[in-house]
Write an enzyme that holds these catalytic residues in place. Structure first.
Site, mmCIF file in Angstrom:
data_model
loop_
_atom_site.group_PDB
_atom_site.id
_atom_site.type_symbol
_atom_site.label_atom_id
_atom_site.label_comp_id
_atom_site.label_asym_id
_atom_site.label_seq_id
_atom_site.Cartn_x
_atom_site.Cartn_y
_atom_site.Cartn_z
ATOM 1 C CD GLU A 248 -2.805 1.142 2.372
ATOM 2 O OE1 GLU A 248 -3.467 2.138 2.561
ATOM 3 O OE2 GLU A 248 -2.931 0.120 3.119
ATOM 4 C CD GLU A 366 1.418 12.908 13.249
ATOM 5 O OE1 GLU A 366 1.234 14.085 13.102
ATOM 6 O OE2 GLU A 366 0.569 12.106 12.368
#
Length: 379
Positions: A248, A366
């Site tokens: 992905e 993050e």
């Protein structure tokens, strides 16, 4: 400490013919394409176009013929993806199923699972969604709480998934559930193949800022599955899901899904250009080319059966930053009137609304930068 491992690759001999084939198919169908949605095309849905790609042998390209595939090379598939994304073609219906669901099933699934679903993906007729994120977990997949309980008849699922792209059109989901009661973090997780018409599943739309319906919430209320719904080994869901994320995170959609906007920007420079706009175009193209080399290096390693999770994560993070910056930089450089109905202005206005989501899908910035920091030995 890891380094970005660049694998040498050569474009296949069929590259020119493949590009021409894709362009011909796009040309035959683009009269139906939504011009604005072409700036975020890999979530734009057009089942007729997906079926046309399947009929042309451009889905399931690398898979065995007995699974409906065509036994082409990974780099040939990459060329097709490049052409589709650069053209802003609506590939959202089949994208997830072709990119990761079918390959996951062929790697971990049973023969029955593969035979039931994979050939339909290659035909452009079976679509899939990914059940990962949850309201209390987000991109921290180790916090998944949705549960799968085993009984004498199979499995019972309860919980909720969120930000589930394409769940409203998908026939199947690969879902990550906590299959061992009392387990914590990345232990005790398993993946399941879930037909989306199973009783107890409710799909609710999430409408984004632009008014588009790509995302969904999916609720599981005592959803009963047969024992054969388990994908791979019980408790191995974490390893399987993270391997799936390499597929992905590294693809060309991480830097090309906004390419149609860049193309229109360069077209505008033919009639409205200055030194600053030309410098911006040159800067964008140089960044695009660098990202392409990095992404293709990951593709070459995946083709050799490796799992370049660290490199894929870097491509995803840098590609997201690149794509998120494009509409802002163009709008600032040309001082556009975003209320105009000119195509470039409409594309920029749309992209400014959807670009914040780019750094969420496939893992938040993050989380990704934490993975990169560990790979570099910084934490």
């Amino acid at each position: 400490m890891q380094t970005f491992d660049i694998k040498p690759y050569e474009m296949p001999a069929a590259a020119r013919e493949l590009r021409a084939q894709v362009r011909d198919i796009v040309s035959a169908h683009e009269h139906r394409f939504d011009p604005v949605r072409r700036a975020n095309c890999w979530v734009a849905i057009d089942p007729e176009f997906s079926r046309a790609l399947g009929a042309a042998g451009l889905l399931g390209m690398t898979w065995p013929k007995e699974q409906g595939g065509h036994e082409r090379s990974a780099l040939e598939r990459y060329i097709v993806l490049e052409e589709l994304l650069a053209a802003g073609a609506p590939v959202g219906a089949h994208w997830i199923a072709d990119r990761q669901t079918a390959p996951l099933l062929m790697r971990y699934g049973t023969a029955e699972q593969v035979d039931r679903w994979v050939p339909g993906v290659a035909r452009g007729e079976v679509y899939a969604c990914i059940g990962l994120s949850e309201p209390g977990a987000g991109s921290d997949l180790a916090s998944v709480r949705s549960a799968a309980r085993k009984d004498s008849e199979g499995w019972v699922l309860n919980g909720q998934k969120v930000w589930t792209t394409g769940a409203h059109i998908a026939q199947i989901m690969i879902g990550l559930f906590r299959s061992e009661e009392g387990s914590e973090r990345n232990a005790g997780l398993s993946q399941f193949l879930i037909p989306m018409d199973t009783p107890g599943i409710t799909v609710k739309p999430i409408i984004d800022l632009s008014g588009a319906h790509d995302f969904n919430e999916v609720f599981f209320d005592d959803v009963r599955l047969a024992e054969g719904a388990l994908v791979g080994k019980q408790g191995n869901g974490w390893a399987q899901a993270t391997a799936e994320l390499s597929l992905e995170r590294s693809g060309p959609e991480r830097y090309l899904s906004s390419h149609f906007l860049m193309t229109e920007f360069i077209r505008r420079l033919e009639v409205q250009s200055d030194a600053g706009a030309l410098r911006l175009a040159g800067r964008m193209m140089s960044e695009l080319w660098t990202l392409r080399q990095m992404s293709m290096a990951v593709a070459a390693r995946l083709a050799e059966g490796e799992d370049p999770a660290f490199e894929a994560t870097m491509v995803k993070d840098l590609g997201n930053s690149f794509e998120q910056a494009i509409p802002q930089l163009i709008e600032q450089q040309l001082e556009l009137d975003l209320s105009s109905e000119e195509i470039l202005e409409m594309l920029v206005a749309y992209e400014l609304q959807v670009a914040p989501s780019f750094s969420l899908r496939g893992g938040t910035r993050e989380i990704l930068r934490g993975i990169i920091a560990r790979g570099l030995g910084l934490r």
